[in-house]
Design a protein around this motif. Structure first.
Motif, PDB file in Angstrom:
ATOM      1  N   GLU A   1       0.862  -1.225  -0.033  1.00  0.00           N
ATOM      2  CA  GLU A   1       0.123   0.032  -0.068  1.00  0.00           C
ATOM      3  C   GLU A   1       1.048   1.272   0.037  1.00  0.00           C
TER       4      GLU A   1
ATOM      5  N   ASN B   1      -4.441   5.255  -2.363  1.00  0.00           N
ATOM      6  CA  ASN B   1      -5.713   5.676  -1.344  1.00  0.00           C
ATOM      7  C   ASN B   1      -6.173   6.884  -2.473  1.00  0.00           C
TER       8      ASN B   1
ATOM      9  N   GLU C   1      -7.786   2.018  -3.300  1.00  0.00           N
ATOM     10  CA  GLU C   1      -8.506   1.952  -1.827  1.00  0.00           C
ATOM     11  C   GLU C   1      -9.275   2.894  -1.844  1.00  0.00           C
TER      12      GLU C   1
ATOM     13  N   ASP D   1     -11.776   0.558   2.220  1.00  0.00           N
ATOM     14  CA  ASP D   1     -10.832   0.829   3.230  1.00  0.00           C
ATOM     15  C   ASP D   1     -11.549   1.168   4.530  1.00  0.00           C
TER      16      ASP D   1
ATOM     17  N   LYS E   1     -11.169  -4.180   3.400  1.00  0.00           N
ATOM     18  CA  LYS E   1      -9.974  -3.859   4.316  1.00  0.00           C
ATOM     19  C   LYS E   1     -10.637  -3.738   6.052  1.00  0.00           C
TER      20      LYS E   1
ATOM     21  N   GLU F   1      -6.283  -4.936   8.710  1.00  0.00           N
ATOM     22  CA  GLU F   1      -5.167  -3.764   8.772  1.00  0.00           C
ATOM     23  C   GLU F   1      -4.862  -3.699  10.284  1.00  0.00           C
TER      24      GLU F   1
HETATM   25 CA    CA Z   1      -5.801   2.608   3.057  1.00  0.00          CA
END
Ligand code: CA
Ligand code: C2E
Ligand code: CA
Length: 593
Positions: free
Chosen positions: A371, A429, A461, A491, A512, A548
């Motif tokens: 990421e 992101n 994301e 996310d 996530k 996460e």
């Molecule tokens: Ca993220």
């Protein structure tokens, strides 16, 4: 009957109207002029009079008590009608005034000298005169001085009125006039604390939307209606003036002890509506902001800026009124400066960099992706977290520049990985505002094809499920991304309110799980049950589930048991700068061989 008309009737009427409009500051200057005339000419009384068709109005006076008379009775009319200086050393010796009421009665004018006040257009509006209850001789030199002073008064009045000090739609004094009044207040020596209240009652984007369908006419009606309504509702004391400082935005300048505070104004205007014409009314929602100051303490523009700052605090906070606060103003200024710095950082490509956090397959322990997380080494503030500047950028146009910068660097990273024979997808992101702009997916696809990389290597994301679903453009953007082959991750699932029924309406590959959902599963039974059931539900729905914020082995172990696919967190690796990432990858991939 109109006399002495060099300009047309209209222009004269307008000039007279401007001069007769109440203006405390202008008249204060005029009072200084008449005092100066008395002193310079050694005649105790002096005044400036304005003559319309019926009356003489004394606009400013020194040692002279008359405020108004008929035009007929005005001595000044002789100067106005003849367009020349008139001197009467002793009125009692002048046949014209034998029975004149202002001579045989109060104010018993015995001496009179008046010079016409003539504007650039040649219109005589009134006079500057000196007067006494005793006779005087008046030399040619004194006549010249009087004429010079009259010319000075006229130049002052023309400058004062020529700057366009009225708003053409509402007719109220405008922002320039407010600035000038504040400036005048600062030099007037008046120490009374003042308050400036700004009033915003019209949602301008909505008003322009209205203008789009109905034309500007109704919007102007609405603005005029507001200008009429304000004094009716707020009942200002004499001297408390309303201004139009911007379209749909009004101001009132008061003494600090006046009841017209921002709070009170907002209360009085609550629930009002204004007329668009043809009986159509629109409800208005009012916000106000105020600043108090001692005249001379702040530059005029700064007083206005502070009132605007308070007003914007009220609007942003969704509250009716706000007083200026140094602290929130400083914060806003800081944020603003930070965004300016970010704009330069982006344009000059300095200070910004990407950290990469590996994603691990819970079954094999192998890295399955990276990421990209943006970082900013600020020249003054040092390393800044994205949590500090991304939300600010999201409120501005800078967001798309930032996203473009991040995706370009992430694609560079993918190219370098491929060149070293490593195939790991990288996610970036993005906010829904990014992909709601029509061309996002196409542009991204083009970048990938230029780099000769498959789109499947770049993942997106995204956050804010509800705002995406409610925004057709964002939904389309997301679907386009999916169609082009980009992987889509949702996310922060489970942080705050997550509505599962929304999920299936969005094109998603990976969910996530937010750190808050799993960080207590090793110590708290309820958290364990919740995490386990969410994972199993998401697996039933066929998503890849990534957890996460894994910080310890026990959590990783539990998640593996619950069927979670992937993990990310300090337990495996912190987000790494480029060089450390290369080391980490070569260590990780070597150790797994
Ligand atoms: Ca993220
Ligand atoms: P996020 O996307 O949820 O990123 C994960 C955040 O959690 C990162 O914070 C990461 O450093 C942190 N983190 C990772 N593992 C752990 C762990 O084990 N424990 C703890 N306590 N934290 C962990 P970071 O880098 O400060 O990013 C914060 C947020 O800023 C990100 O949250 C993301 O929403 C946003 N962001 C970061 N980079 C970008 C970007 O390039 N564009 C946009 N639009 N937003 C970004
Ligand atoms: Ca997250």
């Amino acid at each position: 009957m109109l006399m002495n008309l060099n300009g047309d009737e209209d222009r004269r009427a307008r000039a007279l109207k401007a001069l007769r409009s109440p203006d405390e500051y202008r008249d204060d200057v005029l009072r200084k002029f008449v005092r100066l005339a008395s002193q310079a000419l050694g005649i105790p009384g002096s005044f400036i009079s304005v003559l319309d068709d019926e009356h003489q109005h004394v606009q400013a006076a020194h040692n002279f008590t008359l405020t108004q008379s008929s035009r007929e009775d005005a001595l000044c009319r002789h100067a106005v009608d003849s367009d020349s200086t008139v001197v009467v050393p002793d009125t009692l010796l002048d046949a014209r005034f034998e029975t004149h009421p202002l001579i045989i009665g109060a104010p018993h004018i015995r001496f009179y000298a008046g010079a016409p006040l003539k504007n650039k257009e040649g219109i005589v509006l009134g006079t500057l005169c000196v007067t006494d209850t005793a006779p005087h001789s008046f030399s040619a030199e004194q006549v010249t001085t009087l004429k010079l002073l009259a010319a000075l008064v006229m130049s002052f009045l023309e400058a004062w009125h020529s700057a366009g000090f009225a708003d053409p739609v509402t007719g109220l004094p405008n922002r320039q006039r407010l600035i000038r009044d504040l400036q005048y207040l600062a030099v007037s020596g008046d120490q009374t604390p003042r308050r400036l209240v700004l009033i915003d009652c019209i949602n301008m984007p909505r008003a322009y939307e209205l203008a789009r369908s109905m034309g500007m006419g109704p919007v102007e009606n609405l603005l005029r209606d507001m200008a009429t309504l304000l004094p009716l509702r707020l009942r200002p004391a004499p001297g408390e003036l309303f201004y139009t400082v911007a379209t749909g935005r009004f101001a009132v300048l008061t003494r600090d002890d006046s009841p017209l505070s921002a709070d009170w104004v907002a209360q009085r205007l609550e629930g009002i509506s204004a007329d668009l014409g043809d009986g159509i009314a629109v409800a208005l929602s009012t916000h106000t902001g105020e600043v108090t100051f001692n005249p001379g303490e702040l530059p005029a523009q700064e007083s206005l800026r502070r009132a605007v700052s308070a007003l914007h605090e009220a609007i942003a906070g969704g509250v009716p009124s706000m007083r200026f606060s140094q602290a929130s103003d400083a914060r806003h200024t800081q944020d603003f400066t930070l965004m300016n710095n970010l704009a330069s950082a982006l344009r000059q490509n300095t200070g910004l960099w990407l950290a990469y956090q590996p994603k691990i397959c819970l079954h094999s322990g192998l890295p399955v992706g990276l990421e990209a997380l943006v970082r900013w080494r600020h020249p003054l503030h040092g390393e800044l977290s994205p949590a500090l500047f991304v939300p600010l950028a999201e409120k501005t146009e800078l967001l798309s520049e930032l996203t473009a910068w991040v995706t370009d660097r992430a694609i560079d990273r993918l190219t370098r990985l491929r060149n070293s024979g490593i195939q790991l997808p990288v996610t970036v992101n993005v906010s829904s505002r990014d992909f709601a702009s029509g061309d996002f997916a196409n542009a991204l696809e083009m970048k990938m094809s230029r780099a000769k990389l498959p789109t499947s290597l770049l993942g997106i994301e995204c956050l804010e499920t509800e705002s995406i679903i409610e925004n057709p453009a964002a939904m389309r953007g997301l679907e386009m991304l999916r169609l082009r082959g980009f992987g889509i991750s949702l996310d922060d699932f489970g942080a705050g309110y997550s509505n599962v029924s929304y999920l299936k309406r969005m094109p998603l590959d990976v969910i996530k799980l937010d750190r808050t959902l799993i960080n207590e599963i090793s110590s708290d039974t309820a958290s364990r049950i919740i995490a386990r059931s969410i994972i199993s539900m998401l697996k039933d729905l066929d998503y890849t589930v990534l957890a996460e914020g894994i910080e310890d082995a026990a959590t990783a172990q539990a998640l593996t048991e619950y069927g979670c696919d992937q993990a990310q967190g300090f337990f495996y690796s912190r987000p790494l700068p480029e060089a450390e990432l290369d080391e980490w990858l070569s260590w990780k991939l070597r150790s797994q061989c």
